[in-house]
Design a protein around this motif. Structure first.
Motif, PDB file in Angstrom:
ATOM      1  N   SER A   1       0.795  -1.232   0.000  1.00 60.62           N
ATOM      2  CA  SER A   1       0.000   0.000   0.000  1.00 60.62           C
ATOM      3  C   SER A   1       0.822   1.273   0.000  1.00 60.62           C
ATOM      4  N   ASP A   2       2.005   1.252   0.588  1.00 60.69           N
ATOM      5  CA  ASP A   2       2.728   2.513   0.745  1.00 60.69           C
ATOM      6  C   ASP A   2       4.225   2.256   0.644  1.00 60.69           C
ATOM      7  N   ASP A   3       4.813   2.699  -0.439  1.00 59.21           N
ATOM      8  CA  ASP A   3       6.255   2.636  -0.580  1.00 59.21           C
ATOM      9  C   ASP A   3       6.747   3.964  -1.125  1.00 59.21           C
ATOM     10  N   GLN A   4       8.015   4.049  -1.433  1.00 60.73           N
ATOM     11  CA  GLN A   4       8.583   5.318  -1.879  1.00 60.73           C
ATOM     12  C   GLN A   4       8.009   5.775  -3.214  1.00 60.73           C
ATOM     13  N   SER A   5       7.489   4.862  -3.992  1.00 63.89           N
ATOM     14  CA  SER A   5       6.986   5.239  -5.320  1.00 63.89           C
ATOM     15  C   SER A   5       5.547   5.715  -5.307  1.00 63.89           C
ATOM     16  N   GLY A   6       4.777   5.357  -4.280  1.00 64.22           N
ATOM     17  CA  GLY A   6       3.392   5.784  -4.260  1.00 64.22           C
ATOM     18  C   GLY A   6       2.553   5.032  -3.256  1.00 64.22           C
ATOM     19  N   THR A   7       1.248   5.206  -3.379  1.00 57.92           N
ATOM     20  CA  THR A   7       0.277   4.612  -2.469  1.00 57.92           C
ATOM     21  C   THR A   7      -0.736   3.818  -3.271  1.00 57.92           C
ATOM     22  N   SER A   8      -1.080   2.627  -2.803  1.00 56.38           N
ATOM     23  CA  SER A   8      -2.058   1.782  -3.494  1.00 56.38           C
ATOM     24  C   SER A   8      -3.199   1.434  -2.545  1.00 56.38           C
ATOM     25  N   VAL A   9      -4.434   1.568  -3.055  1.00 58.94           N
ATOM     26  CA  VAL A   9      -5.613   1.202  -2.279  1.00 58.94           C
ATOM     27  C   VAL A   9      -6.552   0.399  -3.171  1.00 58.94           C
ATOM     28  N   MET A  10      -7.481  -0.293  -2.531  1.00 57.62           N
ATOM     29  CA  MET A  10      -8.457  -1.115  -3.247  1.00 57.62           C
ATOM     30  C   MET A  10      -9.845  -0.541  -2.989  1.00 57.62           C
ATOM     31  N   ILE A  11     -10.557  -0.222  -4.063  1.00 55.92           N
ATOM     32  CA  ILE A  11     -11.892   0.360  -3.966  1.00 55.92           C
ATOM     33  C   ILE A  11     -12.908  -0.666  -4.463  1.00 55.92           C
ATOM     34  N   PRO A  12     -14.197  -0.482  -4.174  1.00 60.15           N
ATOM     35  CA  PRO A  12     -15.201  -1.451  -4.617  1.00 60.15           C
ATOM     36  C   PRO A  12     -15.159  -1.659  -6.132  1.00 60.15           C
ATOM     37  N   ARG A  13     -15.442  -2.867  -6.556  1.00 61.47           N
ATOM     38  CA  ARG A  13     -15.348  -3.199  -7.978  1.00 61.47           C
ATOM     39  C   ARG A  13     -16.344  -2.395  -8.824  1.00 61.47           C
ATOM     40  N   ASP A  14     -17.528  -2.110  -8.286  1.00 62.86           N
ATOM     41  CA  ASP A  14     -18.475  -1.329  -9.084  1.00 62.86           C
ATOM     42  C   ASP A  14     -17.984   0.104  -9.274  1.00 62.86           C
ATOM     43  N   ALA A  15     -17.358   0.670  -8.248  1.00 66.09           N
ATOM     44  CA  ALA A  15     -16.780   2.009  -8.395  1.00 66.09           C
ATOM     45  C   ALA A  15     -15.609   1.982  -9.361  1.00 66.09           C
ATOM     46  N   PHE A  16     -14.774   0.967  -9.269  1.00 61.99           N
ATOM     47  CA  PHE A  16     -13.647   0.818 -10.183  1.00 61.99           C
ATOM     48  C   PHE A  16     -14.142   0.749 -11.629  1.00 61.99           C
ATOM     49  N   ALA A  17     -15.205  -0.008 -11.859  1.00 59.90           N
ATOM     50  CA  ALA A  17     -15.736  -0.157 -13.214  1.00 59.90           C
ATOM     51  C   ALA A  17     -16.270   1.156 -13.763  1.00 59.90           C
ATOM     52  N   ARG A  18     -16.862   1.989 -12.909  1.00 59.70           N
ATOM     53  CA  ARG A  18     -17.361   3.288 -13.359  1.00 59.70           C
ATOM     54  C   ARG A  18     -16.231   4.240 -13.710  1.00 59.70           C
TER      55      ARG A  18
END
Length: 587
Positions: free
Chosen positions: A109-126
């Motif tokens: 989720s958090d390293d020197q290059s950036g931040t990664s998170v997981m959002i709901p699949r329906d929101a991702f699809a939109r």
């Protein structure tokens, strides 16, 4: 305006608008929209009227765009602000109001290059076919808001990558967040999306095709000048702070409206005797008013003040540590003001011999936690400050973002002396419907007297031994001022012996002649061992809640009840002078 524009003490330079209140200085240019049917061919809204705005012909101090915001970003100006019908419009977002907590930290989720998170699949699809999508939220702490753009959509259908988050702490799951600048969410009046620095799409607030876009950064700058009065003028619609006053003396801003700003409203740095009086200050993306001045080594007061003014709807875009009024320095006053409607603190305070008096503070700390309506912290040497005769009510939210149920309370207070802040006099205030009225988080030498605590949910005073002794940041700040000589030794004698008097403990805090109405106790301790630092016998009058409850449903009811029950004492007006004397002519 410079020294060449200065007046004299008995004949100041005056800029005065119409007494009717119609005089306005605006930093925005008019743009007409073109009605369109689609915003995005794949998922265009069909019901609302949508206008396309061609921005290419407008001057752009910086290319129009979206700025990263938050507690750890110092924003001098916005990159784009849009208005219609006197309102600052907002980016289309999901959810429309409040926040979602449907988000998880990714494994990496958090390293020197950036931040990664997981959002709901329906929101991702939109969202995954759109560009320039932003997330805003409380990523690591409930007191640290931040926005960031989505840089990449992952192949798993739920992971998005963003730049590294600046807020300290570990990225959490289930934190409060929203999505903004999303075409798929453009559906309600007053919403827009910025498609590029040359084009925006907007749903109007009325049937007009006319909008305004801010192109000016600042409307009034006064530098190295003196004896100037500005009155009866509205200053509004800017990208940056609307009025800046630098190293100037005897300046008065009176009976003006200042607001609808992509940054702050009024910023005063240096100089002496700058007074903001009887003004309405509203709708600022960042801190509304900054008052900074005076000299701490010599304890020379600035004489700056904001008086009898109304400040609301502040910190709209950065959300935390962007108060209605920020005070930094020596001898500054906030008096007779109404401060309301903010997500975080109303006043953030640092320095010496400052006065917060006769204000009404309500509906603040509305979505944050571990915060106070008045917040200050981390300095033994911030002495001589007084918080006197204010009315605090309806402060805070009901529970924190991560409370498992309403029975798990948030840590919200009216006055928060954090990280060993010391030497305050807190007197003659009324606290009504406040979670924790006063928090002493490790500080010393604080006097709490003649206050009224009514129907609060926790102890009137919360005390905890927290912080450091010698050898850390607090000692460094102590050594940075002449604490044991000159005016300091006379003004604050307890500092001279602090190093030998258990500096890491909250000693010598006192209360006297307070009134406690309702449930709760006078002093609440975080841990049983904290009780040893409250050795005095309580002098507070405590009256329990009757079976019929309190005959109080409004501030006016409270005033009548206190006057009847305690005649001649605690005669603190519950309405600030700003609200009781509404005679403003400008807006």
């Amino acid at each position: 305006m410079t020294h060449k524009d200065s007046g004299k003490a008995d004949a100041p330079t005056v800029i005065r608008g119409s007494r009717s209140g119609n005089s306005q200085i605006s930093g925005a240019a008019v743009v007409r929209g073109t009605k369109i049917q689609d915003v995005n061919a794949s998922r265009a809204p069909t019901q609302p009227t949508i206008y396309a705005l061609d921005l290419s012909s407008l001057p752009q101090p910086r290319p129009f765009g979206i700025e990263r915001r938050g507690a750890y970003f110092d924003i001098d100006q916005s990159r784009f602000e849009l208005f219609q019908n006197g309102l600052r419009l907002h980016l289309a977002r999901w959810p429309k109001l409040g926040y979602s907590t449907a988000i998880r930290a990714a494994l990496d989720s958090d390293d020197q290059s950036g931040t990664s998170v997981m959002i709901p699949r329906d929101a991702f699809a939109r969202l995954n076919s759109e560009k320039d999508i932003w997330l805003g939220g409380y990523w690591t702490q409930d007191w640290a808001f931040e926005t960031a753009p989505i840089e990449r959509f992952g192949e798993d259908g739920e992971t998005v990558q963003l730049p590294r988050i600046k807020a300290p702490g570990k990225l959490r799951s289930g934190f409060k967040y929203f999505v903004q600048n999303a075409r798929s969410e453009l559906s309600e009046p007053g919403e827009y999306i910025l498609n590029s620095n040359r084009e925006a799409f907007v749903i109007p607030t009325n049937e007009s095709d006319q909008f305004e876009v801010a192109i000016a950064t600042t409307l009034l700058e006064i530098s190295n000048a003196h004896d100037i009065v500005i009155e009866d003028v509205a200053f509004e619609k800017t990208l940056g702070t609307t009025i800046k006053i630098v190293d100037s003396e005897n300046i008065t801003i009176r009976n003006c409206f200042v607001g609808r700003s992509g940054a702050g409203a009024i910023r005063v740095t240096g100089g002496r005797n700058v007074v903001i009086d009887r003004c309405v200050i509203r709708d600022t993306a960042e801190t509304a008013v900054l008052l900074s001045g005076g000299d701490r080594p010599t304890l020379t007061p600035a004489g700056h003040a904001i008086t009898n003014s109304i400040v609301t709807d502040f910190g709209i875009d950065s959300r935390t540590y962007r108060p209605a009024v920020q005070v930094t320095g020596v001898g500054i006053r906030v008096e007779g003001c109404f401060l309301s409607r903010g997500p975080h603190s109303a006043i953030i305070l640092a320095g010496n011999d400052n006065l917060i008096r006769g204000n009404e503070i309500s509906a603040v700390v509305q979505e944050t936690d571990d915060a106070g309506a008045i917040y200050t912290g981390r300095d033994w040497t911030h002495r001589g400050n007084e918080i006197d005769g204010n009315f605090f009510h309806d402060i805070g939210m009901r529970m924190s973002a991560h409370a498992r149920s309403p029975s798990e309370p948030s840590f919200v207070s009216a006055i928060y002396l954090d990280d060993q802040e010391s030497g305050y006099r807190i007197s003659r205030n009324i606290f009504w419907r406040v979670g924790r009225p006063i928090v002493i988080h490790g500080g010393r030498d604080n006097l709490i007297e003649e206050n009224v605590f009514v129907a609060n949910t926790h102890g009137a005073i919360w005390l905890h031994k927290r912080g450091e002794a010698l050898g850390g940041e607090l000692e460094r700040r102590l050594r940075a001022v002449p604490y044991d000589r000159d005016r300091w030794a006379t003004r604050y004698p307890a500092l001279a012996t602090l190093a030998e008097n258990d500096p890491g403990s909250p000693v010598n805090n006192k209360e006297k002649d307070n009134i406690l109405l309702g449930h709760g106790t006078l002093v609440e301790f975080r841990a049983p061992e904290d009780a040893q630092y409250w050795a005095q016998r309580d002098t507070t009058t405590a009256i329990g809640r009757s079976r019929r409850g309190w005959p109080v449903t409004s501030p006016e009811d409270l005033q009548r009840y206190l006057s009847a029950q305690f005649p001649g004492t605690h005669s603190i007006p519950v309405r600030s002078k700003a609200l009781s004397d509404l005679q403003f002519s400008a807006h």
